[in-house]
Write a protein that holds these residues in place. Structure first.
Motif, PDB file in Angstrom:
ATOM      1  N   ALA A  14       0.802  -1.226   0.000  1.00 14.90           N
ATOM      2  CA  ALA A  14       0.000   0.000   0.000  1.00 14.90           C
ATOM      3  C   ALA A  14       0.833   1.273   0.000  1.00 14.90           C
ATOM      4  CB  ALA A  14      -0.928   0.001   1.223  1.00 14.90           C
ATOM      5  N   LEU A  15       2.096   1.171   0.415  1.00 13.23           N
ATOM      6  CA  LEU A  15       2.916   2.380   0.547  1.00 13.23           C
ATOM      7  C   LEU A  15       3.690   2.662  -0.731  1.00 13.23           C
ATOM      8  CD1 LEU A  15       4.335   2.159   4.184  1.00 13.23           C
ATOM      9  CD2 LEU A  15       2.149   3.029   3.356  1.00 13.23           C
ATOM     10  N   ASP A  16       3.873   3.950  -0.991  1.00 15.55           N
ATOM     11  CA  ASP A  16       4.688   4.388  -2.120  1.00 15.55           C
ATOM     12  C   ASP A  16       6.161   4.328  -1.733  1.00 15.55           C
ATOM     13  OD1 ASP A  16       2.327   4.920  -3.517  1.00 15.55           O
ATOM     14  OD2 ASP A  16       2.225   6.968  -2.724  1.00 15.55           O
ATOM     15  N   ASP A  17       7.033   4.461  -2.733  1.00 12.84           N
ATOM     16  CA  ASP A  17       8.466   4.334  -2.486  1.00 12.84           C
ATOM     17  C   ASP A  17       8.976   5.367  -1.486  1.00 12.84           C
ATOM     18  OD1 ASP A  17       8.562   2.233  -4.217  1.00 12.84           O
ATOM     19  OD2 ASP A  17       9.518   3.326  -5.858  1.00 12.84           O
TER      20      ASP A  17
ATOM     21  N   ALA B 177      -8.539   0.149   5.348  1.00 13.44           N
ATOM     22  CA  ALA B 177      -8.254   1.127   6.394  1.00 13.44           C
ATOM     23  C   ALA B 177      -7.007   1.943   6.071  1.00 13.44           C
ATOM     24  CB  ALA B 177      -8.097   0.420   7.735  1.00 13.44           C
ATOM     25  N   ILE B 178      -5.962   1.287   5.560  1.00 18.50           N
ATOM     26  CA  ILE B 178      -4.731   2.003   5.206  1.00 18.50           C
ATOM     27  C   ILE B 178      -5.000   2.995   4.080  1.00 18.50           C
ATOM     28  CG2 ILE B 178      -2.447   1.734   4.172  1.00 18.50           C
ATOM     29  CD1 ILE B 178      -2.542   1.129   7.149  1.00 18.50           C
ATOM     30  N   ALA B 179      -5.798   2.588   3.103  1.00 18.70           N
ATOM     31  CA  ALA B 179      -6.137   3.507   2.011  1.00 18.70           C
ATOM     32  C   ALA B 179      -6.873   4.728   2.547  1.00 18.70           C
ATOM     33  CB  ALA B 179      -6.981   2.777   0.967  1.00 18.70           C
ATOM     34  N   ALA B 180      -7.796   4.516   3.478  1.00 17.26           N
ATOM     35  CA  ALA B 180      -8.533   5.640   4.061  1.00 17.26           C
ATOM     36  C   ALA B 180      -7.613   6.523   4.897  1.00 17.26           C
ATOM     37  CB  ALA B 180      -9.694   5.114   4.907  1.00 17.26           C
ATOM     38  N   ALA B 181      -6.703   5.896   5.642  1.00 14.20           N
ATOM     39  CA  ALA B 181      -5.785   6.665   6.481  1.00 14.20           C
ATOM     40  C   ALA B 181      -4.843   7.504   5.638  1.00 14.20           C
ATOM     41  CB  ALA B 181      -4.991   5.709   7.379  1.00 14.20           C
ATOM     42  N   LYS B 182      -4.365   6.946   4.541  1.00 14.98           N
ATOM     43  CA  LYS B 182      -3.490   7.715   3.658  1.00 14.98           C
ATOM     44  C   LYS B 182      -4.228   8.886   3.027  1.00 14.98           C
ATOM     45  CE  LYS B 182      -0.321   6.156   1.057  1.00 14.98           C
ATOM     46  NZ  LYS B 182       0.431   5.497  -0.041  1.00 14.98           N
ATOM     47  N   ALA B 183      -5.483   8.701   2.728  1.00 10.57           N
ATOM     48  CA  ALA B 183      -6.266   9.756   2.083  1.00 10.57           C
ATOM     49  C   ALA B 183      -6.656  10.867   3.045  1.00 10.57           C
ATOM     50  CB  ALA B 183      -7.520   9.154   1.452  1.00 10.57           C
ATOM     51  N   SER B 184      -6.623  10.576   4.341  1.00 11.84           N
ATOM     52  CA  SER B 184      -7.032  11.554   5.349  1.00 11.84           C
ATOM     53  C   SER B 184      -5.956  12.609   5.558  1.00 11.84           C
ATOM     54  CB  SER B 184      -7.313  10.843   6.672  1.00 11.84           C
ATOM     55  OG  SER B 184      -7.581  11.784   7.700  1.00 11.84           O
TER      56      SER B 184
END
Length: 626
Positions: free
Chosen positions: A410-413, A565-572
């Motif tokens: 889920a994480l970018d470089d 959840a990680i996608a939502a947390a990153k978008a927040s």
């Protein structure tokens, strides 16, 4: 003509001095002390507290103040900031007299062990001693000048007590020298008696002029380069161990080019991860006790080991068992202490300049094609193993490795993962796939539980444009979670992943392997039947606790919900905590090395006697590297 002076308190003078310090490397200049972390109390509220307020109100010095919730945590935040900024900047930390100040000792130990610059300003007793014993004063019958702050001496790279205002001038200059020394850096402690902080003095105006502390790149001696080059030319199975020095020197490009040209495989330590991307043709992953099977197999048969900026901790050497008897060492390091380890041929230099010189000296040389192919095959085999570890398993609860796999995807470089103690560092060293040298902030020199969330704060302050993801187990969370409130107060966005397994998974597994049956490693009620803490699971609600600090909280049940959840947390735009429960006995990645933790030599328990037999057998492989 007498020198121009200005009348200030000692605290006011220190604030003005710190605001005028700069560091420079490769032509890039930085504020050396960008701000002050603090918790104010009776030792510093009227001294440094007043000076910082005055500076903010009048504009006489630009030194922002950041209030923390825990003194140990603010030092961790400062250390993580310095690590992210490649040790070119260092926060100051101030605390009140007594327990406030000694609460920073653990942070000082972490900073010095990791060789990260932090400036500690603990308040101290009255220099006049007229009112002693004052509140929180340690009375030592053997000496009148001892205070609790003397506990900082062994964990500081520089220590001084400012008992008269004018002593600040040489002490402050010495402090800056150590903070900007790549070899000697660590915690720097200036103890400030509370009366001296408020005492006025006529300070030379020149003390407050802007100073730039140049951080150079030491070049290697040509003869030393040739000696190391000769070792490599004659090597059949060389191996590079990349440590933190390769990252702090920003030598990643040089290391990648050197490895590609020569074909020498590159293993990494925790501090060195990312210096060579995980998918580089010569990358073979982490080495040592929690290393990959590829790196450790190559280490066992290596004839020349080139250490680049590593201090060779026991995890890196697998307690002196991972390298074979035939290994010869050559160490590229700015510190003679590390360069000389394992009877090595020393190459005293900055990692970047040293690698450039070696590359030039070895132009046209490469390892044999067969060795390149062997290293590539071993690395590919390990990656297949890692892929299996990261996939979803059959159990009702996901294994920790499964969660790490979902997070890595889920994480970018450029996103940063932050972690410290427990079982996660071992899993991360084996499995985490980092392409960026600043994408991996795992503190494993001091392995300090409680580092994680505070370090996330410091990392985000140092890298505001990066997503910072804190991985913390429930054991570490319970020790030091207060800086969630600090992140919220500072407007810093973190993603905090709480991996809940109701105990200490790492020590539980270690305890079991050592014959101690996971004793005392679970968060459970005491059982009336056994008298031990092996009853029902404690009803601790970490998600509710995190929400009480002002963070948004998402509870994820299973890996699929965790991904969402990680996608939502990153978008927040706000600090968001993702709480996920994992299997504490979930499968770990397969180990390929050892770590020396002594087992009881005599015992009434069969499990301990069996573990001792294994220990005695593994210990036979230990050796001094001579």
């Amino acid at each position: 003509m007498p020198a121009e002076t200005v009348r200030l308190t000692t605290a006011q003078a220190l604030v003005r001095f710190l605001a005028a310090q700069y560091s420079e490397r490769d032509g890039a200049e930085h504020r050396l002390i960008p701000g002050v972390w603090g918790i104010l109390g009776h030792g510093n509220v009227a001294g440094l507290g007043q000076a910082l307020l005055q500076a903010a109100r009048t504009g006489e010095a630009d030194l922002p103040y950041h209030p923390a919730r825990n003194e140990q945590a603010m030092v961790h935040a400062a250390a993580a900031f310095a690590k992210t900024r490649n040790r070119l900047q260092a926060f100051a930390c101030t605390a009140s007299t007594g327990p406030g100040s000694t609460n920073m000792v653990t942070g000082a130990a972490l900073a010095t062990t990791n060789r990260l610059p932090v400036l500690l300003l603990p308040s101290d007793m009255f220099a006049t001693r007229v009112a002693e014993p004052v509140l929180q004063q340690l009375e030592d019958a053997r000496a009148g000048d001892v205070s609790v702050n003397d506990a900082f001496r062994p964990v500081s790279k520089y220590f001084d007590r400012i008992s008269r205002p004018e002593q600040l001038i040489p002490a402050a200059l010495a402090a800056m020298r150590v903070l900007t020394d790549p070899v000697e850096t660590g915690a720097v402690t200036l103890c400030l008696p509370q009366d001296v902080q408020a005492e006025a003095f006529d300070w030379p105006v020149a003390f407050f002029r802007e100073r730039t502390w140049r951080i150079g790149r030491p070049v290697p001696e040509p003869d030393a380069v040739e000696r190391v080059a000769a070792l490599l030319r004659n090597a059949k199975r060389p191996l590079i161990v990349a440590g933190g020095g390769a990252v702090y020197a920003e030598a990643g490009a040089e290391l990648r080019a050197f490895a590609a040209a020569t074909g020498v495989p590159v293993a990494d330590t925790h501090a060195g991860k990312g210096a060579v991307p995980w998918d580089h043709p010569q990358a073979v992953g982490g080495i040592g006790s929690t290393g990959t099977s590829a790196a450790n197999a190559l280490a066992a048969r290596a004839d020349v080991v080139l250490g680049v900026g590593t201090r060779y901790s026991d995890f890196t050497t697998a307690s002196h068992t991972v390298f074979g008897d035939h290994a010869v060492f050559a160490n590229l390091n700015t510190a003679r202490l590390d360069a000389a380890k394992h009877s090595a041929e020393m190459l005293l230099a900055d990692a970047r300049t040293g690698l450039k010189a070696l590359h030039q000296a070895l132009e046209g040389w490469s390892v044999a094609d067969g060795y390149r192919a062997e290293a590539r095959r071993l690395a590919d085999e390990w990656r297949e193993t890692a892929d299996r570890c990261l996939r979803p398993g059959p159990g009702p609860l996901p294994a920790q490795t499964e969660i790490l796999g979902a997070l890595n995807e889920a994480l970018d470089d450029a996103d940063v993962v932050v972690n410290a103690a427990g079982s996660m560092p071992g899993d991360l060293q084996m499995l985490w796939r980092a392409r960026d040298p600043k994408a991996y902030n795992v503190e494993y020199a001091y392995s300090c539980m409680g580092y994680e969330i505070a370090a996330g704060v410091g990392t985000k302050m140092a890298a505001p444009d990066r997503e910072v993801v804190v991985l913390v187990g429930d054991g570490s969370y319970l020790m030091l979670s207060s800086e969630i409130a600090t992140a919220v107060a500072e407007g810093l966005k973190l993603v905090i992943v709480i991996v809940q397994n109701h105990g200490f998974a790492s020590i539980g597994s270690l305890s079991e392997s050592l014959g101690s049956q996971r004793f005392g490693t679970s968060h459970r009620y005491r059982s009336d039947e056994s008298g031990l803490h092996d009853g029902d699971t404690l009803p601790v609600d970490l998600a509710a606790n995190a929400a009480s600090f002002g963070a948004d909280v998402i509870t994820a049940n299973g890996t699929a919900e965790f991904r969402e959840a990680i996608a939502a947390a990153k978008a927040s735009a706000r600090t968001t905590v993702v709480h996920v429960e994992t299997d504490p006995t979930g499968p770990n990645p397969p180990g390929s090395a050892w770590w020396d933790v002594p087992v009881s030599e005599v015992s009434a328990l069969d499990s301990t006697r069996d573990a001792r037999a294994v220990y005695d057998d593994r210990r036979r492989a230990q050796r001094h590297y001579l």
